[in-house]
Design an enzyme around this catalytic site. Structure first.
Site, PDB file in Angstrom:
ATOM      1  N   HIS A 137       0.859  -1.179   0.000  1.00  0.00           N
ATOM      2  CA  HIS A 137       0.000   0.000   0.000  1.00  0.00           C
ATOM      3  C   HIS A 137       0.896   1.229   0.000  1.00  0.00           C
ATOM      4  O   HIS A 137       2.131   1.129   0.019  1.00  0.00           O
ATOM      5  CB  HIS A 137      -0.941  -0.013   1.203  1.00  0.00           C
ATOM      6  CG  HIS A 137      -2.079  -0.976   1.057  1.00  0.00           C
ATOM      7  ND1 HIS A 137      -3.061  -0.828   0.095  1.00  0.00           N
ATOM      8  CD2 HIS A 137      -2.381  -2.119   1.724  1.00  0.00           C
ATOM      9  CE1 HIS A 137      -3.924  -1.829   0.195  1.00  0.00           C
ATOM     10  NE2 HIS A 137      -3.531  -2.632   1.169  1.00  0.00           N
ATOM     11  N   ASP A 167      -0.009   6.372  -4.071  1.00  0.00           N
ATOM     12  CA  ASP A 167      -1.262   5.981  -4.716  1.00  0.00           C
ATOM     13  C   ASP A 167      -1.699   6.997  -5.770  1.00  0.00           C
ATOM     14  O   ASP A 167      -2.076   6.633  -6.887  1.00  0.00           O
ATOM     15  CB  ASP A 167      -2.376   5.857  -3.675  1.00  0.00           C
ATOM     16  CG  ASP A 167      -2.330   4.545  -2.909  1.00  0.00           C
ATOM     17  OD1 ASP A 167      -1.471   3.697  -3.221  1.00  0.00           O
ATOM     18  OD2 ASP A 167      -3.156   4.362  -2.001  1.00  0.00           O
TER      19      ASP A 167
END
Length: 366
Positions: A137, A167
């Site tokens: 992540h 991200d």
């Protein structure tokens, strides 16, 4: 009003944030987006806080898209996905490398039946690298690329980074940038391509100043640098009421104005003053007044000193200044949430008054 991507169709297999934000930007610029989800819907539909039939984060990212449920382990559903891909201009996927190939939906299979397709794979570490199969992540990508380390000092508490740099700036933004370049190239050649978007690789952009310092022979460790605590001019200081002032007075003229306003001793204003001593003196002075007092005193001086705004205060500021693009996404129940902010100029995107309906999840036909 005609928009730049009118007539462009996007098939989006992605979930959560990076891919959906990328396809939202394309939709805002006029593209038609078909979002493929697993039966029952993707994970973001079930995030908190709930909103209507799904969740507020899902609505903010997916207004105006057409949502279709496909079970990609069902051959008839895979056939439907192939049919949709044969007619799409852009396909976005965010599975681990190799998954789409195993499903029969990889870039070679799709581009064999649709040579003009721009096939976009967003992943943590790229399609063919030693870490390609690893899960991760945002915080993992920042950690592995040295980005996270630039704000840390050994032995001191480590705050979580508030921005999802990898991200969004490593995944969503590069995807859209390269899609637009690929569309321009296709205008010339008639051919699409496969775009390999690695969030970890793209996060390395945020190490620019450290890389430049290393190139000049500077030590490349994690010692505080100009923008990471190595100067009293660029820090966050606490106020008497427990809030924060963000100081960015890097240039001499701003620093001089700031120092005069807080009456910092002359010896500590010099560029060769001991960093810890100067920063400690500034911290002591700032701690003597409330955030509201400093806001009234320092912000009008134009010295790059800002009282930190809460999110609600920032939104109110934007609305008052007329810079808040308050487009709303609404679902079938009437629930509404503000569409995610995207960096697209108003003349290139849907107007704020255009309805952005959050599509119910349509079932596939067997």
């Amino acid at each position: 009003m005609a928009l730049p991507l009118d007539g462009i169709s996007v098939l989006d297999f992605s979930t959560l944030l990076p891919g959906p934000l990328a396809s939202l930007m394309l939709a805002e610029a006029g593209a038609t987006v078909i979002k493929i989800e697993r039966p029952g819907g993707e994970d973001m539909r079930h995030f908190a806080p709930p909103m209507g039939d799904s969740s507020a984060p899902f609505m903010a990212l997916n207004g105006g898209k057409h949502c279709v449920a496909l079970d990609l382990k069902n051959p008839s559903h895979v056939a439907q996905a192939l049919d949709l891909g044969s007619r799409a201009d852009v396909l976005i996927e965010q599975f681990r490398p190799g998954v789409m190939e195993r499903l029969g939906l990889g870039p070679k299979a799709l581009r064999a039946i649709n040579p003009g397709l721009i096939y976009v794979s967003i992943s943590g570490f790229g399609q063919d690298t030693p870490r390609a199969g690893l899960a991760g992540h945002d915080i993992n990508y920042q950690a592995l690329t040295g980005v996270l380390a630039q704000g840390l000092e050994r032995g001191r508490p480590a705050p979580l980074p508030p921005a999802l740099l990898a991200d969004i700036a490593g995944g969503s933004y590069p995807a859209v940038m390269n899609i637009l370049l690929a569309l321009r190239q296709r205008d010339r050649t008639g051919l699409g391509c496969h775009l390999d978007i690695s969030m970890a690789d793209n996060a390395a952009t945020f190490s620019l100043l450290t890389v430049a310092a290393a190139a000049r022979g500077a030590e490349a460790g994690n010692a505080p640098r100009l923008l990471t605590g190595g100067s009293p001019r660029y820090r966050i200081y606490s106020t008497s009421d427990g809030w924060f002032v963000a100081l960015g007075s890097l240039e001499d003229k701003f620093w001089a104005t700031f120092c005069e306003a807080i009456d910092l001793p002359s010896a500590l204003r010099r560029s060769d003053a001991p960093v810890d001593e100067a920063a400690g003196a500034v911290a002591s002075i700032i701690a003597g007044r409330s955030a509201a007092e400093w806001r009234g005193l320092l912000e009008p001086l134009d010295c790059c000193c800002t009282v930190v705004r809460t999110f609600d205060e920032a939104q109110a500021d934007a609305r008052q200044a007329g810079t808040c693009f308050a487009a709303m996404a609404r679902d079938q129940s009437g629930a509404a949430v503000q569409v995610a902010a995207v960096p697209i100029s108003p003349q290139f995107r849907l107007g704020a008054d255009v309805a952005r309906v959050v599509s119910p999840l349509m079932s596939a036909t067997d």
